[in-house]
Design an enzyme around this catalytic site. Sequence first.
Site, PDB file in Angstrom:
ATOM      1  N   ASP A 194       0.882  -0.992  -0.028  1.00 38.29           N
ATOM      2  CA  ASP A 194      -0.109   0.031  -0.045  1.00 38.29           C
ATOM      3  C   ASP A 194       0.847   1.282   0.106  1.00 38.29           C
ATOM      4  O   ASP A 194       0.311   2.302  -0.079  1.00 38.29           O
ATOM      5  CB  ASP A 194      -0.976  -0.114   1.221  1.00 38.29           C
ATOM      6  CG  ASP A 194      -0.384   0.109   2.633  1.00 38.29           C
ATOM      7  OD1 ASP A 194       0.682   0.014   2.670  1.00 38.29           O
ATOM      8  OD2 ASP A 194      -1.130   0.075   3.564  1.00 38.29           O
ATOM      9  N   SER A 195       2.269   1.017   0.015  1.00 38.45           N
ATOM     10  CA  SER A 195       3.083   2.265  -0.037  1.00 38.45           C
ATOM     11  C   SER A 195       2.873   2.725  -1.436  1.00 38.45           C
ATOM     12  O   SER A 195       3.383   3.869  -1.797  1.00 38.45           O
ATOM     13  CB  SER A 195       4.721   1.704   0.009  1.00 38.45           C
ATOM     14  OG  SER A 195       4.885   0.620  -0.748  1.00 38.45           O
ATOM     15  N   ASP A 219      -1.096  -6.626  -0.527  1.00 39.98           N
ATOM     16  CA  ASP A 219      -1.383  -5.886   0.655  1.00 39.98           C
ATOM     17  C   ASP A 219      -2.843  -5.574   0.802  1.00 39.98           C
ATOM     18  O   ASP A 219      -3.232  -4.640  -0.069  1.00 39.98           O
ATOM     19  CB  ASP A 219      -0.360  -4.463   0.559  1.00 39.98           C
ATOM     20  CG  ASP A 219       0.006  -4.088   1.874  1.00 39.98           C
ATOM     21  OD1 ASP A 219      -0.059  -4.825   3.067  1.00 39.98           O
ATOM     22  OD2 ASP A 219       0.954  -3.126   2.159  1.00 39.98           O
ATOM     23  N   LYS A 275      -1.151  -9.688   2.718  1.00 39.72           N
ATOM     24  CA  LYS A 275      -0.484  -9.335   3.854  1.00 39.72           C
ATOM     25  C   LYS A 275      -1.362  -8.255   4.556  1.00 39.72           C
ATOM     26  O   LYS A 275      -1.965  -7.374   3.921  1.00 39.72           O
ATOM     27  CB  LYS A 275       0.820  -8.389   3.551  1.00 39.72           C
ATOM     28  CG  LYS A 275       1.555  -7.789   4.906  1.00 39.72           C
ATOM     29  CD  LYS A 275       2.915  -7.341   4.461  1.00 39.72           C
ATOM     30  CE  LYS A 275       2.902  -5.749   3.852  1.00 39.72           C
ATOM     31  NZ  LYS A 275       2.363  -4.722   4.755  1.00 39.72           N
ATOM     32  N   GLU A 300      -1.784  -5.707   8.346  1.00 39.85           N
ATOM     33  CA  GLU A 300      -1.130  -5.294   9.562  1.00 39.85           C
ATOM     34  C   GLU A 300      -2.030  -5.656  10.981  1.00 39.85           C
ATOM     35  O   GLU A 300      -3.101  -5.508  11.024  1.00 39.85           O
ATOM     36  CB  GLU A 300      -0.995  -3.652   9.509  1.00 39.85           C
ATOM     37  CG  GLU A 300      -0.172  -3.258   8.077  1.00 39.85           C
ATOM     38  CD  GLU A 300      -0.058  -1.614   8.168  1.00 39.85           C
ATOM     39  OE1 GLU A 300      -0.745  -0.943   8.970  1.00 39.85           O
ATOM     40  OE2 GLU A 300       0.445  -1.376   6.993  1.00 39.85           O
ATOM     41  N   GLU A 312       8.483  -3.807  10.987  1.00 38.11           N
ATOM     42  CA  GLU A 312       8.943  -2.370  10.391  1.00 38.11           C
ATOM     43  C   GLU A 312       9.176  -1.543  11.458  1.00 38.11           C
ATOM     44  O   GLU A 312       8.374  -1.414  12.649  1.00 38.11           O
ATOM     45  CB  GLU A 312       7.751  -1.992   9.528  1.00 38.11           C
ATOM     46  CG  GLU A 312       8.172  -0.766   8.858  1.00 38.11           C
ATOM     47  CD  GLU A 312       7.273   0.090   7.941  1.00 38.11           C
ATOM     48  OE1 GLU A 312       6.271  -0.717   7.588  1.00 38.11           O
ATOM     49  OE2 GLU A 312       7.368   1.169   7.476  1.00 38.11           O
TER      50      GLU A 312
HETATM   51  O1  KIV Z   1       3.509  -1.111   1.504  1.00 35.70           O
HETATM   52  C1  KIV Z   1       4.439  -1.400   1.989  1.00 35.70           C
HETATM   53  O2  KIV Z   1       5.484  -1.145   0.889  1.00 35.70           O
HETATM   54  C2  KIV Z   1       5.098  -2.234   2.969  1.00 35.70           C
HETATM   55  C3  KIV Z   1       6.446  -2.352   3.206  1.00 35.70           C
HETATM   56  C4  KIV Z   1       7.169  -1.326   3.667  1.00 35.70           C
HETATM   57  C5  KIV Z   1       6.754  -3.675   4.099  1.00 35.70           C
HETATM   58  O3  KIV Z   1       4.229  -2.747   3.603  1.00 35.70           O
END
Ligand code: KIV
Length: 279
Positions: free
Chosen positions: A47-48, A86, A115, A117, A184
């Site tokens: 989600d970055s 994500d 993934k 959180e 992280e």
């Molecule tokens: O969204 C992302 O890029 C992440 C990484 C920083 C682990 O969750």
Amino acid sequence: MTALTVPALARHKVRDGAAPLVMVTAYDAPGARVADAAGVDLILVGDSVAMVVLGYDDPLQLRTEDIAYHVAAVRRAGPAALVIGDLPWMSYHVSVEESVRNAALLVRAGATCVKLEGGRKRLRMIRAILDAEIPVMGHLGLTPQSTNAMGGFRVQAKDVDAARALVADAVALAEAGCCAIVLEGIPDVVADLVTASIDVPTIGIGAGAGCDGQVLVFHDLLGFEDRVRPKFVRRYAELGAAATEAIARYAADVRTGAFPTDAETYHVSAEVADRLRDG
Ligand code: KIV
């Protein structure tokens, strides 16, 4: 390179002699091709993307459909690396049913694993997603989707109680069946403790050298992102500066008439050209 499967990922521990895992984010087909050609083990469609591609300051505006769109682009590149999608904020917070449906959206778009959180408070959702045969990677420590609750992007688990709580979260996630856990923005001693306490790999970002693998954001490691530069980011190229310089040379060539040349232009035969000019 043999593609990594989820069961093989879940067994991958440096303490057992395995080489550290290499994960990088990618959000589109060219990014996935570049990462895959470099031989990474895992591609995270993170989600970055909200910050490094879409121009937001945090990931909170993203919907599952947005991540699915980027997962599909990565999958079309046909990478050998394992692709992780994500789950964005609010896609696994409301109900178990919604969480499973959203995870399935990412799988149908091309992710092998999702993934999400959070620690023990996410166990209900994690178990339900795993029950639907969808592999889950955890993410603890500085969890960007909690930026407002954390008061910003801050290093986590700096005192004894918080560190112990984080280790307990990691143990719970691993026992529930997560195939790996991203750590992280936590002190190295805490990451080392987590890594020693669980049988699935830890993948660190700003969590020191003792994890079972490392992850960096594509635009950070290649030098495209200039707005923030946390100390854990090592830049392996300055592609942002190289791209600006290249586009500036193109602009100068257009303005001086040096681009395009005859060799860069389509032509017709002299006869057709003459007839066209004569009207
Ligand atoms: O969204 C992302 O890029 C992440 C990484 C920083 C682990 O969750």
